[in-house]
Enzyme design. Structure first.
Site, PDB file in Angstrom:
ATOM      1  N   GLU A 330       0.779  -1.391  -0.526  1.00 23.98           N
ATOM      2  CA  GLU A 330      -0.178  -0.208   0.566  1.00 23.98           C
ATOM      3  C   GLU A 330       1.063   1.066   0.140  1.00 23.98           C
ATOM      4  O   GLU A 330       1.412   1.421   0.973  1.00 23.98           O
ATOM      5  CB  GLU A 330      -0.324   0.327   1.231  1.00 23.98           C
ATOM      6  CG  GLU A 330      -2.332  -1.456   1.065  1.00 23.98           C
ATOM      7  CD  GLU A 330      -3.420  -0.918   3.068  1.00 23.98           C
ATOM      8  OE1 GLU A 330      -4.331  -1.077   2.059  1.00 23.98           O
ATOM      9  OE2 GLU A 330      -2.480  -0.566   2.958  1.00 23.98           O
ATOM     10  N   CYS A 331       0.958   2.087  -0.974  1.00 27.03           N
ATOM     11  CA  CYS A 331       0.724   3.350  -0.696  1.00 27.03           C
ATOM     12  C   CYS A 331       3.085   3.520  -0.761  1.00 27.03           C
ATOM     13  O   CYS A 331       3.271   2.932  -2.145  1.00 27.03           O
ATOM     14  CB  CYS A 331       0.688   3.997  -0.119  1.00 27.03           C
ATOM     15  SG  CYS A 331       1.279   5.932  -0.448  1.00 27.03           S
ATOM     16  N   GLY A 332       3.409   3.128   0.346  1.00 24.49           N
ATOM     17  CA  GLY A 332       5.114   3.455   0.120  1.00 24.49           C
ATOM     18  C   GLY A 332       5.104   1.615   0.241  1.00 24.49           C
ATOM     19  O   GLY A 332       6.714   1.048  -0.849  1.00 24.49           O
ATOM     20  N   SER A 430      -1.051  -0.896  -4.542  1.00 26.73           N
ATOM     21  CA  SER A 430      -2.032   0.085  -4.523  1.00 26.73           C
ATOM     22  C   SER A 430      -1.639   1.393  -3.845  1.00 26.73           C
ATOM     23  O   SER A 430      -0.641   1.787  -2.650  1.00 26.73           O
ATOM     24  CB  SER A 430      -3.623   0.208  -4.250  1.00 26.73           C
ATOM     25  OG  SER A 430      -4.051   0.550  -2.966  1.00 26.73           O
TER      26      SER A 430
END
Length: 440
Positions: A330-332, A430
Site C-alpha cells: 500500500e502506498c509506500g 495500490s
C-alpha cells in the site's frame, strides 16, 4: 454497553485539538480512568499517539468508508472502558459532498450517532468577544448534535481570557478551560501530518507535559460531567462485524518506513484467529518463510530508500515469497515493490522489481481523498469483483508503470482516478490504503 464519551473537535484544522486530546487522555489515565480513544476519519498517524498517551489501542471511525456493522464493531472495543474520548478531523462539520457507506465522514456524525457531546477547541488568537459567534454557530447549526462547550486555546493574557469568557457567557456557551499560548508544545510535522509516534524518542515526556498543561488549565471534572450527561445507544452485537483476515499467517512489515495500516484491520484479523508476523525491512529482516501473505503498509520509505535498496535479505525474501504466494503493498509499500524509487534529491534507488513501477518524490504532487476500488484481479486473498473503500494521501508521482491495473478506482464523487494500482502474478499494489472490503 458503550460507555459515555465526548468528542474533541474544532472549527478547522490547526487549532490545537491534538494537543488537547493527548493531554486529556494522559491526565484521565493518571486519574485511574480507563479511557478508550477513537479518531474520526482516515488518519493513520494520530491513533499511535493516542495509544502512547493512555496505553489503550485507538481505532478510526469513518462513516464514509465504513458501513454500520463495521462502525458498531469498532465502537464495541470500548465496552470495558469508563469513558470514550474521540478526536475529530478537520472542522466539525467537514466531510465529503457525497454520502458513502453510512455518512459523509464528518465528525459531527459521530456525535449524532453515539450521543457523544462535542467539546470545541477554539483558537482565540486575534479576537476576543467575537469568538462567541463562532462557538454559537457551531453549537446551533445542527440541533441533533449534543454540544458540551468550548476550550479556549492560545489565550494571550488574563485580560484576553476575561474578554473571551465574557462573550461566551453572553452567548450561553460553557467554557471548560482556557489554554495560554505555548509555542513549545507543538508537535513536529512533515508532509503527511505529524511525525510518527515511533520517531519521538522523548514522546512520553512530551505527553506528560501536555497532561500537566491540561490539568492546570482545564476543568477536568466539568469535562467528565459533560460526557456523563448523554448516554450512548446500545449496539446490536449481531450486526457488528470486524474485518475478515485475508490469510491465516500474515507477515506485515513494521518499522519507521512501514507503519500506516489502520488499527481496526489488524485488530479484526487477530480477533478472527489470523497469526500476525511482523518484520523490519530497515533491519534487513525477511518475512517468515511459512507466511501465507506478505503485506507492506505505507509509511516513509522515501526517507530510507538507500537503506531499503541495500537490504538484500529483505528483498530476496520478498522475491522468494512472491514466486508462490501473494504480496501486497500500500502506498509506500507499493513503491518498494516497484523497479525504482527516486528520492526528493533526484537519486534513483533500486527496489524489489516485483512490479514495473518507478515513482518519484523529486516530482511532488499531492494526491488526497477517499477511494472506491472495484478489484479486477485477486488482491492479497480478496476476490476480484470485491468493492474496497480506502483513502489516498501521498506526494509521489508515477514515472512509469508497466503492469495490468489492479482495480477500477474512483474518488468520493465517483470520478475516475488514474492511479489504478498494479498486478503482476501474485504481486499487487495500490496507492490507496484499505479501510473496508465488501459489505461491513
Amino acid at each position: 454497553m458503550t460507555p459515555p464519551g465526548l468528542i474533541i473537535a474544532a472549527p478547522a484544522s490547526g487549532t490545537g485539538k491534538t494537543t488537547v486530546m493527548l493531554g486529556l487522555l494522559r491526565a484521565l489515565a493518571e486519574d485511574g480512568v480507563v479511557v478508550q480513544p477513537f479518531k474520526n476519519g482516515p488518519d493513520y498517524i494520530d491513533p499511535a499517539f493516542h495509544r502512547a498517551a493512555c496505553g489503550r489501542a485507538s481505532f478510526n471511525l469513518d462513516s464514509w468508508a465504513m458501513a454500520r456493522g463495521l462502525l458498531e464493531a469498532i465502537t464495541l472495543q470500548a465496552h470495558e472502558a469508563d469513558l470514550v474520548v474521540a478526536e475529530g478531523s478537520m472542522g466539525l462539520f467537514d466531510g465529503v459532498a457525497t454520502t458513502g457507506a453510512s455518512g459523509t465522514g464528518a465528525t459531527a456524525e459521530l456525535a449524532r450517532r453515539w450521543g457523544w457531546p462535542v467539546v470545541l477547541v477554539i483558537d482565540v488568537s486575534g479576537q476576543a468577544q467575537s469568538a462567541a459567534a463562532t462557538a454559537l454557530g457551531f453549537s446551533r447549526l445542527d440541533p441533533r448534535m449534543p454540544f458540551a462547550g468550548v476550550i479556549l486555546n492560545r489565550v494571550a493574557s488574563p485580560r484576553h481570557e476575561r474578554l473571551v469568557r465574557a462573550g461566551m457567557a453572553a452567548a450561553g456557551i460553557p467554557v471548560l478551560g482556557a489554554l495560554p499560548r505555548r509555542a513549545d508544545l507543538a508537535l513536529p510535522e512533515r508532509h503527511l501530518g505529524l511525525v510518527q509516534a515511533v520517531e519521538h524518542p522523548d514522546l512520553d515526556r512530551l505527553i506528560a507535559g501536555y497532561a500537566a498543561f491540561v490539568r492546570e488549565h482545564l476543568d477536568l471534572a466539568a469535562i467528565r460531567r459533560a460526557a456523563a450527561s448523554h448516554s450512548a445507544p446500545e449496539v446490536e452485537r449481531g450486526t457488528a462485524r470486524l474485518a475478515k483476515p485475508p490469510a491465516q499467517r500474515i507477515a506485515i512489515a513494521q518499522d519507521a518506513a512501514f507503519s500506516f495500516l489502520y488499527p481496526h484491520l489488524l485488530h479484526g484479523w487477530r480477533n478472527a484467529g489470523a497469526e500476525i508476523r511482523t518484520f523490519s525491512p530497515l533491519a534487513d529482516e525477511a518475512p517468515d518463510d511459512d507466511a501465507d501473505l506478505v503485506w507492506l503498509p505505507g509509511g516513509y520509505p522515501e526517507l530510507h530508500a538507500g537503506t531499503l535498496a541495500a537490504a538484500a535479505c529483505f528483498l530476496d525474501g520478498l522475491r522468494r515469497h512472491a514466486a508462490t504466494r501473494p504480496v501486497h503493498g500500500e502506498c509506500g509499500g507499493y513503491m518498494v515493490l516497484g523497479e525504482a524509487l527516486i528520492d526528493k534529491s533526484g537519486e534513483s534507488h533500486r527496489m524489489a522489481g516485483l512490479l514495473g513501477l518507478v515513482t518519484s518524490h523529486a516530482q511532488r504532487r499531492m494526491h488526497l481523498g477517499y477511494r472506491r476500488a472495484l478489484l479486477l484481479a485477486p488482491m492479497a486473498g480478496i476476490a476480484p469483483g470485491t468493492m474496497l473503500s480506502g483513502h489516498e494521501f501521498h506526494y509521489s508521482t508515477i514515472v512509469s508503470q508497466a503492469d495490468a491495473p489492479l482495480a477500477d478506482v474512483v474518488d468520493a464523487e465517483g470520478k475516475a482516478v488514474a492511479e489504478t494500482g498494479s498486478v503482476r502474478g501474485k504481486v499487487t499494489g495500490s496507492f490507496f490504503h484499505l479501510i473496508a472490503a465488501g459489505a461491513s
